[in-house]
Design an enzyme around this catalytic site. Sequence first.
Site, PDB file in Angstrom:
ATOM      1  N   ARG A  32      18.923 -41.049 -21.694  1.00 23.66           N
ATOM      2  CA  ARG A  32      17.528 -40.599 -21.598  1.00 23.66           C
ATOM      3  C   ARG A  32      17.088 -40.513 -20.134  1.00 23.66           C
ATOM      4  O   ARG A  32      16.194 -39.756 -19.798  1.00 23.66           O
ATOM      5  CB  ARG A  32      16.612 -41.607 -22.313  1.00 23.66           C
ATOM      6  CG  ARG A  32      16.668 -41.551 -23.821  1.00 23.66           C
ATOM      7  CD  ARG A  32      15.938 -42.742 -24.434  1.00 23.66           C
ATOM      8  NE  ARG A  32      14.534 -42.839 -24.084  1.00 23.66           N
ATOM      9  CZ  ARG A  32      13.539 -42.208 -24.720  1.00 23.66           C
ATOM     10  NH1 ARG A  32      13.811 -41.428 -25.748  1.00 23.66           N
ATOM     11  NH2 ARG A  32      12.289 -42.371 -24.348  1.00 23.66           N
TER      12      ARG A  32
ATOM     13  N   ASP B  44      10.580 -38.793 -28.774  1.00 22.03           N
ATOM     14  CA  ASP B  44       9.425 -38.726 -27.883  1.00 22.03           C
ATOM     15  C   ASP B  44       8.374 -37.831 -28.539  1.00 22.03           C
ATOM     16  O   ASP B  44       8.643 -37.156 -29.539  1.00 22.03           O
ATOM     17  CB  ASP B  44       9.838 -38.161 -26.518  1.00 22.03           C
ATOM     18  CG  ASP B  44      10.534 -39.223 -25.672  1.00 22.03           C
ATOM     19  OD1 ASP B  44      10.167 -40.400 -25.798  1.00 22.03           O
ATOM     20  OD2 ASP B  44      11.438 -38.862 -24.898  1.00 22.03           O
TER      21      ASP B  44
ATOM     22  N   ARG C  42      20.230 -38.529 -10.414  1.00 19.22           N
ATOM     23  CA  ARG C  42      20.309 -37.396  -9.490  1.00 19.22           C
ATOM     24  C   ARG C  42      20.578 -37.857  -8.070  1.00 19.22           C
ATOM     25  O   ARG C  42      20.241 -38.975  -7.697  1.00 19.22           O
ATOM     26  CB  ARG C  42      19.055 -36.511  -9.566  1.00 19.22           C
ATOM     27  CG  ARG C  42      17.724 -37.156  -9.557  1.00 19.22           C
ATOM     28  CD  ARG C  42      16.616 -36.082  -9.542  1.00 19.22           C
ATOM     29  NE  ARG C  42      16.013 -35.858 -10.841  1.00 19.22           N
ATOM     30  CZ  ARG C  42      14.947 -36.521 -11.290  1.00 19.22           C
ATOM     31  NH1 ARG C  42      14.379 -37.451 -10.565  1.00 19.22           N
ATOM     32  NH2 ARG C  42      14.453 -36.248 -12.468  1.00 19.22           N
TER      33      ARG C  42
ATOM     34  N   GLU D 150       4.502 -56.078 -21.360  1.00 14.57           N
ATOM     35  CA  GLU D 150       5.131 -55.663 -22.620  1.00 14.57           C
ATOM     36  C   GLU D 150       6.341 -56.551 -22.907  1.00 14.57           C
ATOM     37  O   GLU D 150       7.243 -56.657 -22.082  1.00 14.57           O
ATOM     38  CB  GLU D 150       5.555 -54.196 -22.459  1.00 14.57           C
ATOM     39  CG  GLU D 150       5.954 -53.530 -23.746  1.00 14.57           C
ATOM     40  CD  GLU D 150       6.229 -52.035 -23.526  1.00 14.57           C
ATOM     41  OE1 GLU D 150       5.414 -51.339 -22.886  1.00 14.57           O
ATOM     42  OE2 GLU D 150       7.288 -51.578 -23.987  1.00 14.57           O
TER      43      GLU D 150
HETATM   44  P1  FAD Z   1       3.148 -43.317 -35.226  1.00 19.34           P
HETATM   45  O1  FAD Z   1       2.394 -43.085 -33.981  1.00 19.34           O
HETATM   46  O2  FAD Z   1       3.789 -44.654 -35.429  1.00 19.34           O
HETATM   47  O3  FAD Z   1       2.180 -43.009 -36.459  1.00 19.34           O
HETATM   48  C1  FAD Z   1       2.456 -43.441 -37.756  1.00 19.34           C
HETATM   49  C2  FAD Z   1       1.151 -43.903 -38.355  1.00 19.34           C
HETATM   50  O4  FAD Z   1       1.349 -44.189 -39.728  1.00 19.34           O
HETATM   51  C3  FAD Z   1       0.629 -45.187 -37.720  1.00 19.34           C
HETATM   52  O5  FAD Z   1      -0.690 -45.004 -37.257  1.00 19.34           O
HETATM   53  C4  FAD Z   1       0.722 -46.200 -38.839  1.00 19.34           C
HETATM   54  O6  FAD Z   1      -0.320 -47.170 -38.782  1.00 19.34           O
HETATM   55  C5  FAD Z   1       0.596 -45.318 -40.061  1.00 19.34           C
HETATM   56  N1  FAD Z   1       1.172 -45.914 -41.254  1.00 19.34           N
HETATM   57  C6  FAD Z   1       2.396 -46.469 -41.385  1.00 19.34           C
HETATM   58  N2  FAD Z   1       2.566 -46.941 -42.625  1.00 19.34           N
HETATM   59  C7  FAD Z   1       1.423 -46.676 -43.305  1.00 19.34           C
HETATM   60  C8  FAD Z   1       0.974 -46.934 -44.620  1.00 19.34           C
HETATM   61  N3  FAD Z   1       1.739 -47.593 -45.508  1.00 19.34           N
HETATM   62  N4  FAD Z   1      -0.271 -46.514 -44.984  1.00 19.34           N
HETATM   63  C9  FAD Z   1      -1.074 -45.875 -44.095  1.00 19.34           C
HETATM   64  N5  FAD Z   1      -0.707 -45.620 -42.833  1.00 19.34           N
HETATM   65  C10 FAD Z   1       0.523 -46.011 -42.429  1.00 19.34           C
HETATM   66  N6  FAD Z   1       6.841 -40.683 -26.225  1.00 19.34           N
HETATM   67  C11 FAD Z   1       6.728 -39.837 -25.183  1.00 19.34           C
HETATM   68  O7  FAD Z   1       6.832 -38.622 -25.356  1.00 19.34           O
HETATM   69  N7  FAD Z   1       6.450 -40.304 -23.919  1.00 19.34           N
HETATM   70  C12 FAD Z   1       6.298 -41.638 -23.663  1.00 19.34           C
HETATM   71  O8  FAD Z   1       6.056 -42.034 -22.517  1.00 19.34           O
HETATM   72  C13 FAD Z   1       6.433 -42.557 -24.749  1.00 19.34           C
HETATM   73  N8  FAD Z   1       6.308 -43.872 -24.542  1.00 19.34           N
HETATM   74  C14 FAD Z   1       6.399 -44.735 -25.598  1.00 19.34           C
HETATM   75  C15 FAD Z   1       6.242 -46.090 -25.348  1.00 19.34           C
HETATM   76  C16 FAD Z   1       6.314 -46.990 -26.384  1.00 19.34           C
HETATM   77  C17 FAD Z   1       6.146 -48.464 -26.124  1.00 19.34           C
HETATM   78  C18 FAD Z   1       6.587 -46.526 -27.720  1.00 19.34           C
HETATM   79  C19 FAD Z   1       6.686 -47.493 -28.872  1.00 19.34           C
HETATM   80  C20 FAD Z   1       6.758 -45.177 -27.967  1.00 19.34           C
HETATM   81  C21 FAD Z   1       6.671 -44.263 -26.900  1.00 19.34           C
HETATM   82  N9  FAD Z   1       6.802 -42.890 -27.109  1.00 19.34           N
HETATM   83  C22 FAD Z   1       6.701 -42.023 -26.048  1.00 19.34           C
HETATM   84  C23 FAD Z   1       7.054 -42.324 -28.460  1.00 19.34           C
HETATM   85  C24 FAD Z   1       5.762 -41.964 -29.195  1.00 19.34           C
HETATM   86  O9  FAD Z   1       4.978 -43.113 -29.390  1.00 19.34           O
HETATM   87  C25 FAD Z   1       6.127 -41.366 -30.535  1.00 19.34           C
HETATM   88  O10 FAD Z   1       6.958 -40.248 -30.374  1.00 19.34           O
HETATM   89  C26 FAD Z   1       4.933 -40.928 -31.393  1.00 19.34           C
HETATM   90  O11 FAD Z   1       3.797 -41.717 -31.216  1.00 19.34           O
HETATM   91  C27 FAD Z   1       5.344 -40.984 -32.841  1.00 19.34           C
HETATM   92  O12 FAD Z   1       4.339 -40.457 -33.671  1.00 19.34           O
HETATM   93  P2  FAD Z   1       4.440 -40.694 -35.226  1.00 19.34           P
HETATM   94  O13 FAD Z   1       3.304 -39.982 -35.835  1.00 19.34           O
HETATM   95  O14 FAD Z   1       5.824 -40.399 -35.692  1.00 19.34           O
HETATM   96  O15 FAD Z   1       4.325 -42.276 -35.419  1.00 19.34           O
HETATM   97  N1  UDP Z   2      16.562 -48.761 -18.884  1.00 16.01           N
HETATM   98  C1  UDP Z   2      17.085 -49.728 -18.057  1.00 16.01           C
HETATM   99  N2  UDP Z   2      16.367 -50.114 -16.968  1.00 16.01           N
HETATM  100  C2  UDP Z   2      15.166 -49.589 -16.671  1.00 16.01           C
HETATM  101  C3  UDP Z   2      14.638 -48.593 -17.518  1.00 16.01           C
HETATM  102  C4  UDP Z   2      15.361 -48.207 -18.630  1.00 16.01           C
HETATM  103  O1  UDP Z   2      18.159 -50.250 -18.311  1.00 16.01           O
HETATM  104  O2  UDP Z   2      14.558 -49.998 -15.667  1.00 16.01           O
HETATM  105  C5  UDP Z   2      17.366 -48.384 -20.071  1.00 16.01           C
HETATM  106  C6  UDP Z   2      17.026 -49.281 -21.274  1.00 16.01           C
HETATM  107  O3  UDP Z   2      18.195 -49.447 -22.044  1.00 16.01           O
HETATM  108  C7  UDP Z   2      16.002 -48.456 -22.016  1.00 16.01           C
HETATM  109  C8  UDP Z   2      16.581 -47.055 -21.817  1.00 16.01           C
HETATM  110  O4  UDP Z   2      17.067 -47.063 -20.479  1.00 16.01           O
HETATM  111  O5  UDP Z   2      15.906 -48.818 -23.372  1.00 16.01           O
HETATM  112  C9  UDP Z   2      15.601 -45.925 -22.018  1.00 16.01           C
HETATM  113  O6  UDP Z   2      14.508 -46.104 -21.134  1.00 16.01           O
HETATM  114  P1  UDP Z   2      13.105 -45.443 -21.376  1.00 16.01           P
HETATM  115  O7  UDP Z   2      12.265 -45.684 -20.180  1.00 16.01           O
HETATM  116  O8  UDP Z   2      13.308 -44.055 -21.814  1.00 16.01           O
HETATM  117  O9  UDP Z   2      12.560 -46.331 -22.591  1.00 16.01           O
HETATM  118  P2  UDP Z   2      11.178 -46.312 -23.388  1.00 16.01           P
HETATM  119  O10 UDP Z   2      10.100 -45.907 -22.429  1.00 16.01           O
HETATM  120  O11 UDP Z   2      11.378 -45.387 -24.541  1.00 16.01           O
HETATM  121  O12 UDP Z   2      11.032 -47.736 -23.821  1.00 16.01           O
END
Ligand code: FAD
Ligand code: UDP
Length: 363
Positions: A171, A347, A175, A297
């Site tokens: 991911r 994502d 570079r 986190e």
């Molecule tokens: P969710 O956002 O999980 O939505 C699912 C919803 O369903 C939730 O609100 C939940 O409460 C609801 N639900 C579940 N079960 C039930 C039930 N039984 N009844 C009613 N409601 C229910 N993506 C990026 O592109 N860039 C980023 O920088 C990035 N950073 C991230 C950082 C973190 C820490 C995490 C965890 C994810 C990150 N992502 C990022 C990914 C991104 O969060 C997801 O791609 C996206 O939010 C997923 O959307 P979704 O609708 O699939 O799921």
């Molecule tokens: N990762 C790492 N060191 C860092 C950042 C990322 O080893 O400082 C690795 C780690 O395994 C992580 C993966 O790269 O789970 C993907 O990173 P990303 O930032 O995409 O994770 P996310 O934001 O989805 O948690």
Amino acid sequence: MKYDYLIVGAGLYGAVFAREMTDRGKKCLVIEKRDHIAGNIYTEEVDGIYVHRYGAHIFHTSDKNIWEYVNRYAEFNQYINSPVAVYGDELYNLPFNMNTFSKMWGIRTPAQAKEIIEKQIEEAGITEPANLEEQAISLVGTDVYEKLIKGYTRKQWGRECTELPAFIIKRLPLRFTYDNNYFNDRYQGIPMNGYTDMVEKMLDGIEVRLNTDYFSVRGEIEADKTVYTGPIDEYFGYQLGHLQYRSLRFETEELDCDNYQGNAVVNYTSADVPYTRIIEHKHFNFGKQPVTVITREYSSEWTPGEEPYYPVNDRRNTDLYHQYQLLAEKEPDLIFGGRLGQYQYFDMDKVIASALNCVALQK
Ligand code: FAD
Ligand code: UDP
């Protein structure tokens, strides 16, 4: 009232699906167990700062259609993600680029960096990387792996790098230029009014019931089809066993200072710091407020009752997921979507693409 679609989850997948089907004249009901829309991209305003309550979210994509799609619902700023990594008292730029290598080895040119990395790869003797550790070493060598990857990955996934799939580390860009952009994608930014506002606009005019868990209303709502965006194994009552997830704990505090760490994302890559990263939310929107909000986190293994955030896409879980998919195929009026429904490390752009693809298949 009979609906065409009952959509479980008001996250990004549910919102895009509901918007598109509503625009095609279908009657949709969205139910959400939380007390707010937007799922994990939910942002809430605290003293003028958009706080990403479920972790830092940076929108990035190479797909022009997806970029144009989100720009219909939000104006994006010019934020470029450039996290830094702290290892002990050392600080490095991410992703792995000439700034990282220069700091690590006191060198200046790409040729010098490549020579060191190639030597380390040769010493490690890996020909076909079969897991995350081997993949990481064969990309960046052992020094970067030991300081910036090994401890962080173990904290993030609770597993040794040798037990994790190689794709996770791919991911991150690698570079040999002095470029700290964490993504290679053509388009990148953060909604200027927060993600919640974007999802609210997607859901405009659509019936949404908050605080409504699907499992407490199952069978009570009449709909031709159900779109379920929660965990697929939960839907089937875990009858084939539990899929594994990583959960997160967010420790958020407001501080009486205007700039705590000078960057939106700081990763802590050594194993002895219990959290993986600290987010300073204001920097996502170039905030000038006199105060700041930070979030530490912490990652942990998911247990029932907690929020699942990351699917663990190793072989065991992938096999089990495929078995759940076979159960799903027996129910033609049921659609599983999103990160949890499809058990994919998606994502945001991939979630939108997946929802739009599914919409295109509907009659
Ligand atoms: P969710 O956002 O999980 O939505 C699912 C919803 O369903 C939730 O609100 C939940 O409460 C609801 N639900 C579940 N079960 C039930 C039930 N039984 N009844 C009613 N409601 C229910 N993506 C990026 O592109 N860039 C980023 O920088 C990035 N950073 C991230 C950082 C973190 C820490 C995490 C965890 C994810 C990150 N992502 C990022 C990914 C991104 O969060 C997801 O791609 C996206 O939010 C997923 O959307 P979704 O609708 O699939 O799921
Ligand atoms: N990762 C790492 N060191 C860092 C950042 C990322 O080893 O400082 C690795 C780690 O395994 C992580 C993966 O790269 O789970 C993907 O990173 P990303 O930032 O995409 O994770 P996310 O934001 O989805 O948690």
